[in-house]
Design a protein around this motif. Structure first.
Motif, PDB file in Angstrom:
ATOM      1  N   ASP A 229      14.159  -0.432  -3.509  1.00 17.46           N
ATOM      2  CA  ASP A 229      14.937  -0.773  -4.857  1.00 17.46           C
ATOM      3  C   ASP A 229      15.145  -2.635  -4.503  1.00 17.46           C
ATOM      4  N   LEU A 230      15.441  -3.237  -3.469  1.00 17.68           N
ATOM      5  CA  LEU A 230      16.142  -3.964  -3.669  1.00 17.68           C
ATOM      6  C   LEU A 230      15.107  -4.973  -3.875  1.00 17.68           C
ATOM      7  N   MET A 231      13.809  -4.634  -2.428  1.00 18.37           N
ATOM      8  CA  MET A 231      12.424  -5.846  -2.325  1.00 18.37           C
ATOM      9  C   MET A 231      11.938  -5.159  -3.784  1.00 18.37           C
ATOM     10  N   ARG A 232      12.108  -4.507  -4.051  1.00 20.55           N
ATOM     11  CA  ARG A 232      10.837  -4.723  -5.137  1.00 20.55           C
ATOM     12  C   ARG A 232      11.149  -5.793  -6.427  1.00 20.55           C
ATOM     13  N   ALA A 233      12.512  -5.493  -6.245  1.00 19.06           N
ATOM     14  CA  ALA A 233      13.738  -6.340  -7.344  1.00 19.06           C
ATOM     15  C   ALA A 233      12.658  -8.513  -7.416  1.00 19.06           C
ATOM     16  N   VAL A 234      12.856  -8.049  -6.289  1.00 19.60           N
ATOM     17  CA  VAL A 234      12.846  -9.196  -5.898  1.00 19.60           C
ATOM     18  C   VAL A 234      11.255 -10.051  -5.749  1.00 19.60           C
ATOM     19  N   ASP A 235       9.914  -9.150  -4.869  1.00 18.38           N
ATOM     20  CA  ASP A 235       8.935  -9.248  -5.500  1.00 18.38           C
ATOM     21  C   ASP A 235       8.353  -7.815  -5.536  1.00 18.38           C
ATOM     22  N   PRO A 236       7.864  -6.846  -6.632  1.00 18.74           N
ATOM     23  CA  PRO A 236       6.986  -5.912  -6.768  1.00 18.74           C
ATOM     24  C   PRO A 236       5.870  -5.731  -5.721  1.00 18.74           C
ATOM     25  N   PRO A 237       5.017  -6.651  -6.413  1.00 16.58           N
ATOM     26  CA  PRO A 237       3.684  -6.353  -5.801  1.00 16.58           C
ATOM     27  C   PRO A 237       3.231  -6.654  -3.902  1.00 16.58           C
ATOM     28  N   LEU A 238       4.382  -7.511  -3.143  1.00 16.23           N
ATOM     29  CA  LEU A 238       3.953  -7.283  -2.191  1.00 16.23           C
ATOM     30  C   LEU A 238       5.068  -5.980  -1.595  1.00 16.23           C
ATOM     31  N   THR A 239       5.716  -5.690  -2.080  1.00 19.83           N
ATOM     32  CA  THR A 239       6.665  -4.464  -1.873  1.00 19.83           C
ATOM     33  C   THR A 239       6.147  -2.744  -1.989  1.00 19.83           C
ATOM     34  N   GLN A 240       5.626  -2.837  -2.784  1.00 17.80           N
ATOM     35  CA  GLN A 240       4.454  -1.783  -2.947  1.00 17.80           C
ATOM     36  C   GLN A 240       3.068  -1.587  -2.013  1.00 17.80           C
ATOM     37  N   GLN A 241       2.698  -3.241  -1.583  1.00 21.13           N
ATOM     38  CA  GLN A 241       1.474  -3.451  -0.587  1.00 21.13           C
ATOM     39  C   GLN A 241       1.650  -3.338   0.742  1.00 21.13           C
ATOM     40  N   LEU A 242       3.097  -3.227   0.713  1.00 22.40           N
ATOM     41  CA  LEU A 242       4.140  -2.689   2.322  1.00 22.40           C
ATOM     42  C   LEU A 242       3.801  -1.634   2.542  1.00 22.40           C
ATOM     43  N   VAL A 243       4.354  -0.839   1.310  1.00 18.67           N
ATOM     44  CA  VAL A 243       4.725   0.570   1.814  1.00 18.67           C
ATOM     45  C   VAL A 243       3.116   1.044   1.805  1.00 18.67           C
ATOM     46  N   THR A 244       1.779   1.013   0.955  1.00 15.47           N
ATOM     47  CA  THR A 244       1.233   1.593   0.398  1.00 15.47           C
ATOM     48  C   THR A 244       0.009   1.822   2.179  1.00 15.47           C
ATOM     49  N   GLU A 245       0.135   0.192   2.638  1.00 19.51           N
ATOM     50  CA  GLU A 245      -0.644  -0.049   3.968  1.00 19.51           C
ATOM     51  C   GLU A 245      -0.322  -0.253   5.363  1.00 19.51           C
ATOM     52  N   VAL A 246       1.106  -0.003   4.783  1.00 20.89           N
ATOM     53  CA  VAL A 246       1.645  -0.429   6.582  1.00 20.89           C
ATOM     54  C   VAL A 246       2.647   0.435   6.898  1.00 20.89           C
ATOM     55  N   ALA A 247       3.786   1.004   5.544  1.00 17.72           N
ATOM     56  CA  ALA A 247       4.054   2.210   6.245  1.00 17.72           C
ATOM     57  C   ALA A 247       3.802   3.483   5.745  1.00 17.72           C
ATOM     58  N   LEU A 248       2.726   3.618   5.040  1.00 19.71           N
ATOM     59  CA  LEU A 248       2.144   4.993   4.566  1.00 19.71           C
ATOM     60  C   LEU A 248       1.438   5.751   5.720  1.00 19.71           C
ATOM     61  N   PRO A 249       0.859   4.775   6.214  1.00 21.75           N
ATOM     62  CA  PRO A 249       0.113   5.684   7.340  1.00 21.75           C
ATOM     63  C   PRO A 249       1.281   7.153   8.156  1.00 21.75           C
TER      64      PRO A 249
END
Length: 324
Positions: A229-249
């Protein structure tokens, strides 16, 4: 005069013969020298051709070596930058900022102040390691089983239960503190994707090594949701990229392995996702790619996520097509 000519005749004949012999000898010498010159020229040509052939073969060998090296480098790049791995995703993302305070340095005083309050954990913490990493190791392992202590102390099981309870309570306290102070980590995690990866892998065992009823699992979920929630408030596109490409596997593997935890894990996934229809659709497709052929697992995840989309009023025709 005739007598003089007659007397000189044999001298003239001898002189003629001598001249004839010298002429034939000169012809023989010149004929011998010509083949030698020809042989010398041929040798020079052969050596020149051999040298050029050697140079060509050398260039070809160097070209082959360069092509082989270039091919191996390309294969290595494909392996490292493969989209299926978190490390490959990190390699393709933006470079971290030059001056970023490491997340471990931010968390260390918070964790150390709590660990020192627990006599049991303070005794177990390895001073040679980082205190946060050492804490997580003992949080996962609990109290080591000592058969010798069990033989000497008949109340050993009760003592071990007390130790386990103390470690659990301290672990819960640490995770709660980190969640409450998560704002301190946001700047580092946004500016440095490798730091996000370190924090994710450090605390991800709270989601995998404990049951869904464990308070440590609950606090781990709360920590990741707060960070999202806190990271999405600062940089929504990068936060989503981090979860889909780095954390999601890794998250997708746990979603398939532990169906009882899916609802909580899906909440973590959406906490890092931009709250609009298009981005939820993109994340759902990324989740399908990571889950792979496990269609039943994917459908089960959709059943958890559709209620969240309904709460956010995002169920338009595009999302409904995917859900239906």
């Amino acid at each position: 005069r005739r007598m003089q000519k007659a007397s000189e005749t044999h001298l003239l004949i001898r002189q003629e013969r001598r001249q004839h012999y010298q002429g034939s000898a000169d012809l023989d010498i010149s004929s011998k020298e010509e083949p030698q010159d020809a042989v010398h020229v041929d040798e020079v040509r052969v050596k020149a051709l051999a040298g050029s052939a050697t140079q060509l073969s050398g260039k070809e060998n160097k070209g082959d070596k360069r092509r082989a090296m270039r091919g191996s480098k390309q294969e290595l790049l494909k392996a490292v930058v493969g989209p299926q791995t978190a490390v490959g995703a990190l390699a393709g993302m933006q470079q971290p900022a030059l001056f970023v305070k490491p997340a471990a340095d931010i968390m260390r005083p918070l964790v150390l102040s709590i660990v020192q309050e627990s006599e049991e954990l303070a005794r177990l913490i390895d001073g040679r390691k980082d205190v946060v990493a050492s804490f997580m190791e003992h949080c996962r392992e609990g109290v080591p089983d000592s058969g010798f202590g069990r033989m000497l102390d008949p109340t050993w099981q009760d003592h071990q239960a007390l130790q386990m309870r103390e470690i659990e309570e301290t672990s819960v306290h640490v995770l709660e503190t980190l969640a409450n102070r998560a704002q301190l980590l946001v700047d580092t995690l946004i500016k440095s994707p490798p730091e996000f990866w370190k924090v994710w892998t450090l605390f991800f065992p709270t989601l995998t090594d404990f049951s869904e009823a464990s308070p440590i699992f609950e606090r781990g979920v709360a920590l990741f949701k707060k960070l999202g929630d806190l990271m999405r408030a600062v940089d929504p596109p990068l936060t989503q990229q981090l979860v889909t490409e780095v954390a999601l596997p890794s998250l997708a593997k746990e979603l398939s392995r532990s169906p009882e935890k899916r609802e909580c894990l899906c909440e973590i996934l959406y906490s890092f996702t931009q709250e609009d229809t298009l981005n939820h659709l993109l994340v759902l497709r990324a989740l399908k790619d990571k889950v792979g052929d496990n269609l039943c697992d994917y459908v089960s995840c959709l059943s958890c996520l559709i209620s969240k989309d309904a709460q956010l009023s995002l169920l338009d025709e595009h999302l409904l097509d995917l859900y239906v």
